[in-house]
Design a protein around this motif. Structure first.
Motif, short mmCIF file in Angstrom:
data_model
loop_
_atom_site.label_atom_id
_atom_site.label_comp_id
_atom_site.label_asym_id
_atom_site.label_seq_id
_atom_site.Cartn_x
_atom_site.Cartn_y
_atom_site.Cartn_z
N LYS A 187 11.16 -3.70 -3.59
CA LYS A 187 10.29 -4.66 -4.30
C LYS A 187 9.24 -5.30 -3.40
CE LYS A 187 13.46 -5.63 -8.09
NZ LYS A 187 14.22 -6.64 -8.82
N LYS A 188 8.84 -4.60 -2.34
CA LYS A 188 7.76 -5.08 -1.46
C LYS A 188 6.51 -4.25 -1.72
CE LYS A 188 10.77 -7.60 0.92
NZ LYS A 188 10.79 -9.06 0.84
N ASN A 189 5.35 -4.79 -1.35
CA ASN A 189 4.11 -4.02 -1.41
C ASN A 189 4.02 -3.16 -0.16
OD1 ASN A 189 2.93 -5.03 -3.86
ND2 ASN A 189 2.72 -6.98 -2.78
N VAL A 190 4.04 -1.86 -0.37
CA VAL A 190 4.11 -0.94 0.77
C VAL A 190 3.07 0.18 0.62
CG1 VAL A 190 5.58 0.76 1.94
CG2 VAL A 190 6.56 -1.39 1.18
N ILE A 191 2.49 0.58 1.75
CA ILE A 191 1.66 1.78 1.81
C ILE A 191 2.38 2.76 2.73
CG2 ILE A 191 -0.61 2.72 2.39
CD1 ILE A 191 -1.30 0.55 0.69
N PHE A 192 2.41 4.02 2.33
CA PHE A 192 3.05 5.06 3.13
C PHE A 192 1.97 5.98 3.70
CE2 PHE A 192 6.09 3.70 -0.03
CZ PHE A 192 7.30 3.67 0.64
N ILE B 49 -16.21 -8.09 -5.45
CA ILE B 49 -15.59 -9.24 -4.78
C ILE B 49 -14.16 -8.96 -4.35
CG2 ILE B 49 -14.88 -11.62 -5.17
CD1 ILE B 49 -17.17 -11.79 -7.22
N PRO B 50 -13.86 -9.16 -3.06
CA PRO B 50 -12.49 -8.96 -2.60
C PRO B 50 -11.59 -10.13 -3.01
CG PRO B 50 -13.84 -9.76 -0.81
CD PRO B 50 -14.77 -9.55 -1.98
N ASN B 51 -10.31 -9.84 -3.13
CA ASN B 51 -9.30 -10.86 -3.39
C ASN B 51 -8.27 -10.77 -2.26
OD1 ASN B 51 -7.50 -12.66 -4.65
ND2 ASN B 51 -7.86 -11.76 -6.67
N MET B 52 -7.40 -11.77 -2.15
CA MET B 52 -6.35 -11.73 -1.12
C MET B 52 -5.29 -10.69 -1.51
SD MET B 52 -6.10 -15.84 -0.63
CE MET B 52 -4.96 -15.77 0.76
N LEU B 53 -4.47 -10.26 -0.54
CA LEU B 53 -3.43 -9.27 -0.82
C LEU B 53 -2.08 -9.91 -1.12
CD1 LEU B 53 -4.20 -6.59 1.92
CD2 LEU B 53 -4.80 -6.50 -0.49
N THR C 125 -0.25 -10.54 5.05
CA THR C 125 0.51 -11.71 4.61
C THR C 125 1.48 -12.09 5.74
OG1 THR C 125 2.49 -10.61 3.74
CG2 THR C 125 0.54 -10.62 2.31
N PRO C 126 2.13 -13.26 5.62
CA PRO C 126 3.08 -13.65 6.68
C PRO C 126 4.24 -12.65 6.83
CG PRO C 126 2.49 -15.54 5.33
CD PRO C 126 1.92 -14.35 4.64
N GLU C 127 4.51 -11.86 5.79
CA GLU C 127 5.62 -10.88 5.83
C GLU C 127 5.20 -9.52 6.38
OE1 GLU C 127 8.93 -9.99 3.01
OE2 GLU C 127 7.59 -11.10 1.68
N GLU C 128 3.96 -9.41 6.85
CA GLU C 128 3.44 -8.11 7.30
C GLU C 128 4.33 -7.42 8.33
OE1 GLU C 128 -0.88 -7.41 8.25
OE2 GLU C 128 -0.13 -7.28 10.29
N ASN C 129 4.54 -6.13 8.13
CA ASN C 129 5.27 -5.32 9.09
C ASN C 129 4.80 -3.88 8.98
OD1 ASN C 129 7.79 -3.56 9.93
ND2 ASN C 129 7.94 -5.53 10.95
N ILE C 130 4.30 -3.33 10.07
CA ILE C 130 3.74 -1.99 10.06
C ILE C 130 4.38 -1.19 11.18
CG2 ILE C 130 1.60 -0.64 10.24
CD1 ILE C 130 0.12 -3.33 9.53
#
Lengths: 237, 237
Positions: B223-228, B7-11, B201-206
């Motif tokens: 302190k943000k959730n980030v993928i590199f 089951i997926p959850n929100m990010l 999320t509303p803060e998304e930036n890629i």
């Protein structure tokens, strides 16, 4: 700000509401400009989202292996909108599918890039494999030549064993059986193989077994959409 | 047949209908037995799907780093149902999150494993990076020690250049800035780096830029959730 939406498509037959979130369907409905792999099937998909979709008001730019960077630049510079979508034939664009090149150009031009949630057969297969999802590699297609293919399988098995890294790969549907034969012939008996078939469709079947069990249990994968996953780190007992 | 649903959850914060398909929400509503990372936050998620969710009729089995194979076996053998779900704290279970071990046991017991569509920050970041999605590796966390970390970055950059393989990795949010410093210090100027922040999320930036541009443009990632994501094959011009 100019925006490019990365639009998911279904992976095959089935209920769209199990694979495309409602909000994503609404985002798609608002778009009129699309980069697509195939205009005809994209039209059909848009009609599935909304039977009233104003297809005649839409602009489609077909991308394929012959599309050059110049073509894409020309299209971008002639857009009369600042909001564009990109749709692949199945699953999410730019992963095991065309699109990455267009996204790269969009970044260069300073466009906002917005990925939308939908089905990725690679990701769903990995979740369902029971293999390491904290370290994995997707390597695309293996070599067509039998000797090179089996050499590559040995190499992937070694990496998996050494790094505890799940190895994920695919094959064209009519060659799946050849790949299966190479896998059971080449891998160690306790290496785990997951065969994930027709994911997110009514025909879905996902099974992880050690090679010694796969040798006795031939899967029905001829001309099916299949993802293969290999794990040689975990010892099957 | 016994079934386990992944089951997926929100990010993060945002509209659930943009990340969880309606049909998936319905599947979740029908379940009462769950493997979870955290009971309290799972309850909150279920209430978000349906304010009337009968939480008191549900059975939760918490999994964490202390959970043993024996614990899971005990839980499976004492189930009074043949349909179970597994939910992680954010995104999809068993990918960069616990759960794979439970899925492995389910396969061994001959259960049907069913992955449901939802958001994976790794997959969404890859789609939006504009980097190679036909060959990529997710390697989890890099070393905490500065010297080892920079050695690892050099290694990943070399693999990426040699194999045309996108390298994907993460860091704990409060250490993101250190990783950024190591990246701009270690990589070649024309290596491309994608920093994908607070996806879906509303803060998304890629944003994908070559290292020489990132050196001048410090990202707001503390302190943000980030993928590199790193690509040293494609030459930025």
């Amino acid at each position: 700000m100019n925006k490019i939406f990365l639009i998911p498509n279904m992976l095959g037959k089935g209920d769209i509401n199990f694979v495309i979130p409602k909000g994503v369907q609404e985002e798609i409905k608002a778009l009129r400009y699309f980069f697509v792999e195939n205009i005809r099937t994209t039209r059909r998909y848009l009609k599935k989202i909304d039977p009233e979709f104003p297809i005649d008001d839409c602009h489609f730019f077909e991308i394929n292996t012959h599309t050059t960077q110049q073509d894409i630049d020309f299209y971008f510079s002639n857009l009369s909108t600042k909001v564009v979508g990109i749709i692949s034939e199945s699953g999410v664009p730019a992963v095991a599918d065309p699109g990455a090149h267009i996204v790269a150009i969009a970044h260069k031009k300073g466009w906002q890039v917005i990925p939308l949630v939908g089905p990725s057969s690679i990701l769903l297969a990995l979740m369902a494999s029971g293999m390491n999802g904290q370290n994995f590699s997707f390597v695309g297609y293996l070599p067509k030549d039998k000797i090179l293919r089996e050499k590559k399988i040995k190499h992937l098995e070694n990496i998996s064993r050494k790094l505890n890294q799940t190895q994920i790969f695919i094959e064209t549907p009519y060659r799946n059986r050849l790949l299966y034969e190479s896998l059971v012939h080449t891998c160690a008996p306790d290496t785990r193989l997951c065969i994930a078939k027709e994911i997110s469709t009514p025909e879905e079947n996902i099974l992880t077994l050690p090679i010694f069990k796969w040798q006795k249990q031939k899967p029905d994968i001829h001309k099916k959409n299949v993802i293969f996953l290999l794990d040689a780190f975990y010892k099957y007992m």
